[in-house]
Design an enzyme around this catalytic site. Structure first.
Site, PDB file in Angstrom:
ATOM      1  N   SER A  75       0.563  -1.150   0.209  1.00  0.00           N
ATOM      2  CA  SER A  75       0.285  -0.272  -0.081  1.00  0.00           C
ATOM      3  C   SER A  75       0.537   1.379   0.311  1.00  0.00           C
ATOM      4  O   SER A  75       0.515   2.921  -0.043  1.00  0.00           O
ATOM      5  CB  SER A  75      -0.576   0.004   1.246  1.00  0.00           C
ATOM      6  OG  SER A  75      -2.095  -1.128   0.833  1.00  0.00           O
ATOM      7  N   LYS A  78       0.184   3.547  -3.061  1.00  0.00           N
ATOM      8  CA  LYS A  78      -0.698   4.566  -2.506  1.00  0.00           C
ATOM      9  C   LYS A  78      -0.146   5.855  -2.136  1.00  0.00           C
ATOM     10  O   LYS A  78      -0.826   6.930  -3.267  1.00  0.00           O
ATOM     11  CB  LYS A  78      -2.109   4.372  -2.121  1.00  0.00           C
ATOM     12  CG  LYS A  78      -2.684   2.931  -2.131  1.00  0.00           C
ATOM     13  CD  LYS A  78      -3.469   2.407  -0.566  1.00  0.00           C
ATOM     14  CE  LYS A  78      -4.221   1.248  -1.509  1.00  0.00           C
ATOM     15  NZ  LYS A  78      -4.001   0.131  -0.597  1.00  0.00           N
ATOM     16  N   SER A 140      -5.751   3.616   3.290  1.00  0.00           N
ATOM     17  CA  SER A 140      -5.464   2.214   2.435  1.00  0.00           C
ATOM     18  C   SER A 140      -6.314   2.307   1.664  1.00  0.00           C
ATOM     19  O   SER A 140      -6.365   0.690   1.520  1.00  0.00           O
ATOM     20  CB  SER A 140      -4.690   1.835   3.257  1.00  0.00           C
ATOM     21  OG  SER A 140      -3.393   1.015   2.351  1.00  0.00           O
TER      22      SER A 140
END
Length: 319
Positions: A75, A78, A140
């Protein structure tokens, strides 16, 4: 003419002063030495295979271990998605209040049943870019990443192409993205700690308003439970609210890289950015991040310390 007794007293005084100098040479040298030369950095010791710490204001790399090694960021990818979106907003090509519709296909692919992080979007729901960025960073949300990608470029694949172009432009020479969310993609998505620090540096410098707006939100309320109650999720940042000055960025967790974190904090006008990867648990990740940051702020801007990463196997976890 001076009397013999006066001359004898003068000689005695001179001999006494010379004797004191001989008896305490270290003290005399210490007083003459610059105070900066009397201080030294306490070594940082860690078993984490990938660690990097940078002072953004001076540009000094304070600690580096395995910083060029490529790994799956999960993540933390991101942050790249957020940079692309914030860049489009800054250029006037995308409005914060623009709304995207959550398609049935996107919802099926990224709803909570996949086991990944989600901001609990609903099919056919209309969501603003502003809210999607909050869901992307705070909790997230894989669904938020997908809706942003499809809304902006028509498909996740097209948006990923944009991600890679921007990454190359800002100097992330060792990185490659395969998804906007960082979800495992067969090894396509790979980054280095050095590149993640570059990304964080550029995001904070290029988009200070966006960084302040989205990266330190303590919790997010979006969606409703099957019982109709509002869903409230805390920020995934492990040191936000625990470490003085912490205000971003993102965690990651994959089988290949273990528990990872790209973080930043600012104290007394001084900002540090750090990466830790390969930790065996959430607790180990949080403790390593706090300890590294505390050491960095206490140590000043001494020359970089580089350590060789130990040869360890990947953590047997996912996400």
């Amino acid at each position: 003419m001076a009397k013999p007794s006066i001359r004898l007293k003068s000689c005695a005084a001179a001999l006494a002063a010379f004797a004191i100098t001989l008896a305490f040479p270290a003290a005399a040298a210490s007083d003459a030495r610059p105070k900066s030369a009397q201080t030294s950095r306490t070594p940082y010791v860690t078993q984490a295979p990938i660690v990097m710490l940078k002072d953004l204001d001076s540009g000094a790399i304070l600690f580096s271990r395995g910083a060029e090694k490529r790994f799956a960021p999960a993540s933390m990818a991101k942050v790249m998605t957020a940079y692309v979106v914030l860049d489009l907003i800054k250029k006037g090509e995308l409005a914060r209040d623009r709304q995207f519709t959550v398609s049935e296909a996107t919802w099926k692919k990224w709803n909570s049943s996949t086991g990944g992080s989600t901001m609990f979007l609903s099919p056919n729901e209309k969501v603003s870019v502003d809210d999607l960025l909050k869901g992307l960073i705070t909790v997230s949300g894989n669904d938020a990443a997908a809706v942003l990608a499809v809304g902006i470029d028509g498909s996740e694949g097209a948006f990923v192409k944009r991600m890679n172009e921007v990454a190359s432009k800002i100097g992330m020479a060792s990185s490659r993205f395969g998804t906007p969310s960082g979800w495992p993609d067969g090894g396509v998505t790979q980054v280095s700690a050095a590149d993640l620090v570059t990304l964080a540096d550029r995001l904070i410098r290029d988009h200070p308003g966006g960084y302040a707006r989205y990266f330190s939100i303590p919790k997010l309320q979006h969606g409703k439970s099957p019982e109709g109650k509002p869903i409230i999720q805390p920020n995934r940042n492990p040191i936000l609210g625990r470490f003085e000055g912490a205000d971003g960025l993102k965690t990651g967790h994959t089988a290949e890289a273990g528990y990872c974190f790209l973080g930043s904090a600012k104290r007394n006008g001084r900002r540090l950015v750090m990466v830790v990867a390969g930790m065996g648990s959430e607790k180990a990740r949080r403790e390593e991040a706090e300890r590294l940051m505390e050491w960095g702020f206490a140590s000043g801007n001494a020359p970089a310390i580089t350590q060789t990463a130990p040869k360890t196997g990947p953590a047997a976890t996912r996400r």
